[in-house]
Scaffold this motif. Structure first.
Motif, PDB file in Angstrom:
ATOM      1  N   ASP A 166       0.783  -1.060   0.186  1.00 53.65           N
ATOM      2  CA  ASP A 166      -0.034   0.189  -0.253  1.00 53.65           C
ATOM      3  C   ASP A 166       0.895   1.225   0.165  1.00 53.65           C
ATOM      4  OD1 ASP A 166      -2.594  -1.373   0.120  1.00 53.65           O
ATOM      5  OD2 ASP A 166      -2.118  -1.759   2.317  1.00 53.65           O
ATOM      6  N   GLN A 167       1.972   1.218   0.396  1.00 53.13           N
ATOM      7  CA  GLN A 167       2.940   2.250   0.504  1.00 53.13           C
ATOM      8  C   GLN A 167       3.829   2.553  -0.498  1.00 53.13           C
ATOM      9  OE1 GLN A 167       5.834   2.356   3.774  1.00 53.13           O
ATOM     10  NE2 GLN A 167       4.614   3.834   4.797  1.00 53.13           N
ATOM     11  N   ARG A 168       3.788   4.140  -1.044  1.00 51.67           N
ATOM     12  CA  ARG A 168       4.354   4.517  -2.047  1.00 51.67           C
ATOM     13  C   ARG A 168       5.232   5.771  -1.651  1.00 51.67           C
ATOM     14  NH1 ARG A 168       1.965   0.534  -3.095  1.00 51.67           N
ATOM     15  NH2 ARG A 168       0.949  -0.018  -5.204  1.00 51.67           N
ATOM     16  N   GLU A 169       6.479   5.979  -2.151  1.00 50.46           N
ATOM     17  CA  GLU A 169       7.298   7.200  -2.012  1.00 50.46           C
ATOM     18  C   GLU A 169       7.427   7.733  -3.416  1.00 50.46           C
ATOM     19  OE1 GLU A 169      11.249   7.967   0.199  1.00 50.46           O
ATOM     20  OE2 GLU A 169      11.639   7.316  -2.005  1.00 50.46           O
ATOM     21  N   PHE A 170       7.017   9.143  -3.206  1.00 49.83           N
ATOM     22  CA  PHE A 170       6.657  10.108  -4.578  1.00 49.83           C
ATOM     23  C   PHE A 170       8.198  10.931  -4.276  1.00 49.83           C
ATOM     24  CE2 PHE A 170       2.781   8.171  -4.195  1.00 49.83           C
ATOM     25  CZ  PHE A 170       2.302   8.097  -5.706  1.00 49.83           C
ATOM     26  N   THR A 171       8.852  11.095  -5.238  1.00 45.95           N
ATOM     27  CA  THR A 171       9.867  12.256  -5.189  1.00 45.95           C
ATOM     28  C   THR A 171       9.340  13.142  -6.380  1.00 45.95           C
ATOM     29  OG1 THR A 171      11.721  10.590  -4.459  1.00 45.95           O
ATOM     30  CG2 THR A 171      12.509  12.582  -5.438  1.00 45.95           C
ATOM     31  N   LEU A 172       9.024  14.329  -6.103  1.00 40.45           N
ATOM     32  CA  LEU A 172       8.724  15.291  -7.011  1.00 40.45           C
ATOM     33  C   LEU A 172       9.837  16.264  -7.244  1.00 40.45           C
ATOM     34  CD1 LEU A 172       6.145  14.532  -5.109  1.00 40.45           C
ATOM     35  CD2 LEU A 172       4.811  15.815  -6.649  1.00 40.45           C
ATOM     36  N   LYS A 173      10.281  16.431  -8.310  1.00 41.42           N
ATOM     37  CA  LYS A 173      11.507  17.322  -8.739  1.00 41.42           C
ATOM     38  C   LYS A 173      10.991  18.423  -9.798  1.00 41.42           C
ATOM     39  CE  LYS A 173      16.264  17.312 -10.355  1.00 41.42           C
ATOM     40  NZ  LYS A 173      17.202  16.455 -10.999  1.00 41.42           N
ATOM     41  N   SER A 174      11.258  19.711  -9.390  1.00 46.23           N
ATOM     42  CA  SER A 174      11.228  20.833 -10.380  1.00 46.23           C
ATOM     43  C   SER A 174      11.943  20.929 -11.398  1.00 46.23           C
ATOM     44  CB  SER A 174      10.705  22.039  -9.697  1.00 46.23           C
ATOM     45  OG  SER A 174      11.815  22.412  -8.838  1.00 46.23           O
ATOM     46  N   ASN A 175      11.716  21.148 -12.677  1.00 42.65           N
ATOM     47  CA  ASN A 175      12.528  21.614 -13.645  1.00 42.65           C
ATOM     48  C   ASN A 175      12.047  22.633 -14.124  1.00 42.65           C
ATOM     49  OD1 ASN A 175      14.697  19.139 -14.036  1.00 42.65           O
ATOM     50  ND2 ASN A 175      12.654  18.271 -13.763  1.00 42.65           N
ATOM     51  N   GLY A 176      12.478  23.907 -13.724  1.00 37.33           N
ATOM     52  CA  GLY A 176      11.698  25.143 -14.100  1.00 37.33           C
ATOM     53  C   GLY A 176      11.106  25.899 -12.925  1.00 37.33           C
ATOM     54  N   THR A 177      11.176  27.313 -13.016  1.00 40.47           N
ATOM     55  CA  THR A 177      10.389  27.990 -11.926  1.00 40.47           C
ATOM     56  C   THR A 177       9.267  27.777 -11.792  1.00 40.47           C
ATOM     57  OG1 THR A 177      10.437  29.714 -13.492  1.00 40.47           O
ATOM     58  CG2 THR A 177      12.298  29.704 -12.124  1.00 40.47           C
ATOM     59  N   THR A 178       8.192  27.602 -12.846  1.00 44.96           N
ATOM     60  CA  THR A 178       6.662  27.163 -12.752  1.00 44.96           C
ATOM     61  C   THR A 178       6.466  26.030 -11.863  1.00 44.96           C
ATOM     62  OG1 THR A 178       6.469  28.214 -15.079  1.00 44.96           O
ATOM     63  CG2 THR A 178       4.774  26.589 -14.376  1.00 44.96           C
ATOM     64  N   TYR A 179       7.446  24.987 -12.102  1.00 43.32           N
ATOM     65  CA  TYR A 179       7.066  23.814 -11.175  1.00 43.32           C
ATOM     66  C   TYR A 179       7.829  24.176  -9.757  1.00 43.32           C
ATOM     67  CZ  TYR A 179       5.862  22.203 -15.944  1.00 43.32           C
ATOM     68  OH  TYR A 179       5.304  22.169 -17.178  1.00 43.32           O
ATOM     69  N   GLU A 180       8.697  24.875  -9.565  1.00 44.98           N
ATOM     70  CA  GLU A 180       9.285  25.066  -8.214  1.00 44.98           C
ATOM     71  C   GLU A 180       7.990  25.850  -7.584  1.00 44.98           C
ATOM     72  OE1 GLU A 180      12.825  27.470  -6.712  1.00 44.98           O
ATOM     73  OE2 GLU A 180      13.405  26.158  -8.197  1.00 44.98           O
ATOM     74  N   GLN A 181       7.423  26.806  -8.230  1.00 48.38           N
ATOM     75  CA  GLN A 181       6.019  27.292  -7.474  1.00 48.38           C
ATOM     76  C   GLN A 181       5.097  26.388  -7.384  1.00 48.38           C
ATOM     77  OE1 GLN A 181       5.206  30.238 -10.513  1.00 48.38           O
ATOM     78  NE2 GLN A 181       6.691  31.692  -9.905  1.00 48.38           N
ATOM     79  N   LEU A 182       4.890  25.605  -8.248  1.00 54.45           N
ATOM     80  CA  LEU A 182       3.883  24.372  -8.071  1.00 54.45           C
ATOM     81  C   LEU A 182       3.991  23.669  -6.735  1.00 54.45           C
ATOM     82  CD1 LEU A 182       2.234  22.072 -10.565  1.00 54.45           C
ATOM     83  CD2 LEU A 182       3.268  21.298  -8.752  1.00 54.45           C
ATOM     84  N   LEU A 183       5.656  23.306  -6.553  1.00 53.54           N
ATOM     85  CA  LEU A 183       5.523  22.197  -5.553  1.00 53.54           C
ATOM     86  C   LEU A 183       5.679  23.265  -4.239  1.00 53.54           C
ATOM     87  CD1 LEU A 183       8.905  20.440  -6.599  1.00 53.54           C
ATOM     88  CD2 LEU A 183       6.488  19.684  -6.406  1.00 53.54           C
ATOM     89  N   GLY A 184       5.814  24.634  -4.518  1.00 49.60           N
ATOM     90  CA  GLY A 184       5.646  25.543  -3.057  1.00 49.60           C
ATOM     91  C   GLY A 184       4.221  25.590  -2.676  1.00 49.60           C
ATOM     92  N   GLU A 185       3.309  25.359  -3.536  1.00 49.87           N
ATOM     93  CA  GLU A 185       1.783  25.619  -3.467  1.00 49.87           C
ATOM     94  C   GLU A 185       1.110  24.149  -2.951  1.00 49.87           C
ATOM     95  OE1 GLU A 185      -0.286  27.394  -6.308  1.00 49.87           O
ATOM     96  OE2 GLU A 185       1.557  28.560  -7.014  1.00 49.87           O
ATOM     97  N   LEU A 186       1.712  22.710  -2.865  1.00 50.59           N
ATOM     98  CA  LEU A 186       1.356  21.688  -2.435  1.00 50.59           C
ATOM     99  C   LEU A 186       1.029  21.709  -0.937  1.00 50.59           C
ATOM    100  CD1 LEU A 186       3.243  18.654  -4.342  1.00 50.59           C
ATOM    101  CD2 LEU A 186       0.906  19.199  -4.431  1.00 50.59           C
ATOM    102  N   LYS A 187       0.106  20.991  -0.667  1.00 48.23           N
ATOM    103  CA  LYS A 187      -0.303  21.138   0.750  1.00 48.23           C
ATOM    104  C   LYS A 187       0.121  19.738   1.353  1.00 48.23           C
ATOM    105  CE  LYS A 187      -3.712  25.002   0.671  1.00 48.23           C
ATOM    106  NZ  LYS A 187      -3.713  25.164  -0.553  1.00 48.23           N
ATOM    107  N   ILE A 188       1.128  19.412   1.756  1.00 44.26           N
ATOM    108  CA  ILE A 188       1.189  17.878   2.271  1.00 44.26           C
ATOM    109  C   ILE A 188       1.996  17.997   3.400  1.00 44.26           C
ATOM    110  CG2 ILE A 188       1.558  16.950  -0.092  1.00 44.26           C
ATOM    111  CD1 ILE A 188       4.601  17.675  -0.048  1.00 44.26           C
TER     112      ILE A 188
END
Length: 150
Positions: A128-150
């Protein structure tokens, strides 16, 4: 920027996807890597829900690309069968279009993805358990990661 998220159920994986779908903007690209059964399609189902897509999302393994319509169009690619295929299939138009592109097995079409995208690596930790590594490539995606509520 890179963040790690652990989910403990399909529901939590879909919730992570839901947030990624809600934060999506036109012309964004999310790439998904992970072993078979790691949760790529489950995450994409959550993304689709975050895009207000009502249709059931399934793996595009045999069709290569499925298109779903919602707040943004979702172009869901499975590039696994494209390994070594070097011809113009028209995918660039979708990737550069007004929707969100989600690409499973992106290493097989990396040359058409571009330099800016959200890279998501999924590791199966147990049933059942998963590890997600989310890596931004570009400022748009860096902002997106900053907005995630985790």
């Amino acid at each position: 920027m890179e963040i790690k998220v652990i989910t403990n159920s399909k529901e939590e994986t879909k919730e992570l996807g839901f947030q990624l779908g809600q934060l999506a903007k036109p012309q964004m690209v999310y790439t998904l890597t992970g072993d078979l059964g790691a949760g790529k399609t489950t995450l994409t189902q959550g993304i689709a829900k975050g895009l207000d897509i009502a249709r059931t999302v399934s793996s595009p393994t045999f069709t290569i690309c499925k298109i779903y319509h919602g707040r943004l169009d979702l172009y869901h690619f499975d590039a696994y069968r494209l390994e070594g295929l070097h011809q113009d299939l028209g995918f660039e138009e979708m990737i550069q279009g007004d929707g969100l592109t989600v690409i499973e097995w992106p290493m097989y079409i990396q040359e058409i993805i571009g330099d800016e995208y959200l890279e998501i690596e999924i590791k199966l930790l147990d049933e059942d358990q998963r590890e997600f590594t989310l890596k931004s490539n570009g400022t748009t995606y860096e902002q997106l990661l900053g907005e995630l509520k985790i």
